[in-house]
Design a protein around this motif. Structure first.
Motif, PDB file in Angstrom:
ATOM      1  N   ASP A  77     -39.664 -15.965 -22.155  1.00  0.00           N
ATOM      2  CA  ASP A  77     -40.192 -15.031 -23.140  1.00  0.00           C
ATOM      3  C   ASP A  77     -40.399 -13.674 -22.476  1.00  0.00           C
ATOM      4  N   ILE A  78     -39.864 -12.641 -23.105  1.00  0.00           N
ATOM      5  CA  ILE A  78     -40.089 -11.264 -22.643  1.00  0.00           C
ATOM      6  C   ILE A  78     -40.893 -10.572 -23.737  1.00  0.00           C
ATOM      7  N   PRO A  79     -42.202 -10.386 -23.536  1.00  0.00           N
ATOM      8  CA  PRO A  79     -43.047  -9.838 -24.600  1.00  0.00           C
ATOM      9  C   PRO A  79     -42.712  -8.376 -24.914  1.00  0.00           C
ATOM     10  N   LYS A  80     -43.020  -8.007 -26.141  1.00  0.00           N
ATOM     11  CA  LYS A  80     -42.878  -6.614 -26.573  1.00  0.00           C
ATOM     12  C   LYS A  80     -43.639  -5.701 -25.615  1.00  0.00           C
ATOM     13  N   GLY A  81     -43.049  -4.553 -25.292  1.00  0.00           N
ATOM     14  CA  GLY A  81     -43.691  -3.602 -24.398  1.00  0.00           C
ATOM     15  C   GLY A  81     -43.308  -3.759 -22.945  1.00  0.00           C
ATOM     16  N   THR A 141     -40.121 -11.521 -13.052  1.00  0.00           N
ATOM     17  CA  THR A 141     -41.179 -10.633 -13.549  1.00  0.00           C
ATOM     18  C   THR A 141     -41.948 -10.020 -12.388  1.00  0.00           C
ATOM     19  N   LEU A 142     -42.188  -8.709 -12.467  1.00  0.00           N
ATOM     20  CA  LEU A 142     -43.064  -8.017 -11.540  1.00  0.00           C
ATOM     21  C   LEU A 142     -44.009  -7.132 -12.331  1.00  0.00           C
ATOM     22  N   LYS A 178     -55.475 -17.808 -22.011  1.00  0.00           N
ATOM     23  CA  LYS A 178     -54.761 -18.658 -22.963  1.00  0.00           C
ATOM     24  C   LYS A 178     -53.479 -17.975 -23.428  1.00  0.00           C
ATOM     25  N   TYR A 179     -53.565 -16.659 -23.694  1.00  0.00           N
ATOM     26  CA  TYR A 179     -52.381 -15.916 -24.126  1.00  0.00           C
ATOM     27  C   TYR A 179     -51.301 -15.945 -23.054  1.00  0.00           C
ATOM     28  N   ARG A 180     -51.734 -15.678 -21.815  1.00  0.00           N
ATOM     29  CA  ARG A 180     -50.749 -15.647 -20.734  1.00  0.00           C
ATOM     30  C   ARG A 180     -50.122 -17.016 -20.507  1.00  0.00           C
ATOM     31  N   SER A 181     -50.920 -18.077 -20.678  1.00  0.00           N
ATOM     32  CA  SER A 181     -50.375 -19.412 -20.455  1.00  0.00           C
ATOM     33  C   SER A 181     -49.370 -19.783 -21.529  1.00  0.00           C
ATOM     34  N   ASN A 182     -49.498 -19.147 -22.728  1.00  0.00           N
ATOM     35  CA  ASN A 182     -48.570 -19.456 -23.810  1.00  0.00           C
ATOM     36  C   ASN A 182     -47.314 -18.611 -23.745  1.00  0.00           C
ATOM     37  N   VAL A 183     -47.293 -17.624 -22.869  1.00  0.00           N
ATOM     38  CA  VAL A 183     -46.105 -16.786 -22.708  1.00  0.00           C
ATOM     39  C   VAL A 183     -45.303 -17.309 -21.522  1.00  0.00           C
ATOM     40  N   ASN A 184     -44.101 -17.724 -21.798  1.00  0.00           N
ATOM     41  CA  ASN A 184     -43.248 -18.296 -20.763  1.00  0.00           C
ATOM     42  C   ASN A 184     -42.491 -17.172 -20.064  1.00  0.00           C
ATOM     43  N   LEU A 185     -43.206 -16.394 -19.256  1.00  0.00           N
ATOM     44  CA  LEU A 185     -42.586 -15.273 -18.551  1.00  0.00           C
ATOM     45  C   LEU A 185     -41.609 -15.775 -17.489  1.00  0.00           C
ATOM     46  N   PRO A 186     -40.597 -14.980 -17.164  1.00  0.00           N
ATOM     47  CA  PRO A 186     -39.768 -15.316 -16.002  1.00  0.00           C
ATOM     48  C   PRO A 186     -40.634 -15.369 -14.747  1.00  0.00           C
ATOM     49  N   PRO A 187     -40.241 -16.152 -13.744  1.00  0.00           N
ATOM     50  CA  PRO A 187     -41.051 -16.249 -12.520  1.00  0.00           C
ATOM     51  C   PRO A 187     -41.040 -14.941 -11.747  1.00  0.00           C
TER      52      PRO A 187
END
Length: 527
Positions: free
Chosen positions: A415-419, A67-68, A23-32
């Motif tokens: 979204d680029i998460p902290k860390g 994202t990698l 659920k957390y990952r699905s809510n984070v709009n990471l770059p492809p």
């Protein structure tokens, strides 16, 4: 509680954790980005000898922000001039923090340019938090890719002090120009002594460039025959090669593995300790002989500030920070500039017509006797264009030094998460087709207008951009120009096997691009 109940509860907990994570990952709009393997991420997809080439290819499919994952470390890679400028220059508050490079963290022991609040021997984030709380000042070996940094106050204090101090001692100014011109005379004399016989320029160029740094930092230069000095330069060269090797890069992903598996890895850190010992000896000498009212060099200035702030518990002016800052200056200021000059000589041998054109221009403006100065640059557009093109083609730090998200970042709709580690890939800027007519070949016309005048190119970013650009950029530019013009003014360079045998592709190209080594011949020019 029976076994079946225990297993049922364990399964429920694991299912809940899986659900929360998904659920957390699905809510984070990471770059492809490309899918990775469990534990390893995208590690096996990267070219181990030149990982940036893989990243450039992947960006064609996933875009300029992607994202990698390397093991359990998330990376966001920025590709192309527009994206990197937007991040580093237009959004500096989000992208200024420096990312941890375990090799450099260990080499500097977490001082100097980095602030290590705590590096814990643990495998989980909660364990790290607990260890930090219990012992926030204790630092031991890394056993996790999670490296906790505080870039803020230490970096600001030390960078501000370093820039102002180096400028006070002439970096980028007339005083520094005179030091470089004096060193260029030593270099010309030493090359003249070869009497047009083949020689390896590697350590000669390192000696020359290192002496400029030594004057700034230690207040002295060293003889080209000083065995101890030469041994330190050899260590610097070997260290950079190791950092750019597959084994060295593996340490940055799995910091706890190569120490046990690689003899070369242990040797590299033992060599760095020899550099640290040399630097500390110089610091102690300065403590005994300095006069606070008349500082001789960077170390004197730092020690004076250290004494002034000795009662300030939050001061960053400590012996540990001094030692590691000097180590950073010494490593970076020696090898990158000397490598650039060495590569430039290979280019001139490869393209003798370019060398002849430079010689004609220098002869018409400076003549054969007078030492060049920085004022000559505006009258030497072709020479200046060649020097810029050498730096572009060399691409000395292709992936840049990593940046770091100290907080959640929103960038270009993602979204680029902290860390998250952030890689602003300089290679993609220096090879971008829309900014360079022939990005993969040597072409001084990239920096010349139709009338032969020098023209700037905004995509020329070998020193990076923004608040984290190279602190020694003005010094490096001055050194490369003055040394190169002095050499081309006095000598014609060739190699015994002929220009067709010069290969301009790098020998190593990972952390840094390191050119191939050739024995060269320097024939004195006739007046």
């Amino acid at each position: 509680m029976d076994v079946s109940t225990t297993l049922g509860l364990a399964g429920l907990v694991l299912t809940l954790l899986w659900w929360l994570t998904a659920k957390y990952r699905s809510n984070v709009n990471l770059p492809p980005g490309p899918r990775g393997l469990p534990l390893l991420g995208n590690l096996l997809q990267l070219d181990k000898l030149a990982p940036f080439t893989t990243l450039l290819k992947l960006s064609a499919s996933y875009g300029p922000v992607m994202t990698l994952h390397l093991a359990n470390q998330r990376l966001v890679v920025l590709v192309g001039y527009d994206v990197i400028k937007e991040a580093l220059v237009e959004n500096p508050d989000d992208f200024t923090s420096r990312g941890p490079i375990p090799l450099l963290v260990r080499a500097t022991r977490g001082y100097g340019g980095f602030t290590i609040k705590h590096i814990a021997t643990c495998n989980t984030v909660p364990t790290m938090h607990r260890a930090m709380k219990e012992s926030p000042q204790y630092m031991i070996m890394v056993k996790s890719p999670h490296v906790w940094l505080c870039n803020g106050e230490r970096w600001k204090q030390l960078r501000r002090f370093t820039l102002s101090t180096l400028r006070d001692f002439g970096m980028g100014r007339k005083g520094m120009e005179e030091w470089i011109k004096e060193e260029s005379r030593h270099l010309v004399d030493r090359i003249t002594s070869t009497k047009a016989s083949p020689f390896d320029p590697t350590f000669l160029m390192s000696c020359t460039v290192s002496n400029v740094i030594c004057c700034l930092v230690f207040g002295e230069r060293f003889s080209y025959d000083n065995e101890h000095f030469l041994s330190l330069l050899k260590i610097i060269s070997q260290t950079l090669k190791h950092f750019s090797s597959p084994v060295g890069q593996l340490y940055n992903v799995f910091p706890w593995l190569p120490d046990r598996l690689s003899r070369r890895h242990r040797a590299a850190f033992n060599n760095i300790e020899k550099l640290r010992k040399f630097i500390m000896e110089k610091i102690l000498e300065h403590q005994d002989t300095m006069n606070p009212s008349s500082p001789r060099d960077y170390i004197d200035c730092f020690l004076t500030r250290l004494k002034q702030e000795k009662d300030n518990p939050t001061s960053e002016f400590t012996l540990e920070n001094l030692e590691s800052t000097v180590l950073n200056l010494y490593l970076a200021g020696t090898e990158t500039t000397s490598t650039t000059i060495r590569f430039a000589l290979s280019v001139l041998i490869k393209y003798p017509d370019i060398q002849e054109h430079m010689q004609r221009e220098i002869a018409s403006v400076i003549g054969s006797e007078r030492c060049p100065n920085m004022e000559d640059r505006k009258s030497l557009p072709f020479t200046d264009a060649v020097i810029h093109e050498v730096q572009r083609l060399l691409d000395i730090v292709p992936m840049n030094l990593p940046h770091y998200a100290e907080h959640d970042i929103s960038f270009r709709g993602y979204d680029i998460p902290k860390g998250t580690m952030i890689i602003p890939m300089l290679h993609s800027v220096l090879r971008e087709e829309k900014h360079w007519e022939t990005p993969w070949s040597f072409n001084p016309q990239h920096f010349l207008d139709p009338d032969g005048n020098f023209k700037k190119n905004p995509a020329f970013l070998p020193f990076s951009a923004g608040k984290r650009s190279c602190v020694g950029e003005s010094l490096a530019r001055m050194e490369i120009f003055l040394f190169m013009v002095s050499l081309v003014q006095r000598f014609t360079f060739s190699c015994p096997s002929g220009p067709e045998h010069i290969d301009l592709s790098p020998e190593h190209s990972s952390f840094a691009s390191l050119p191939r080594t050739y024995h060269i011949v320097a024939t004195p020019r006739q007046n």
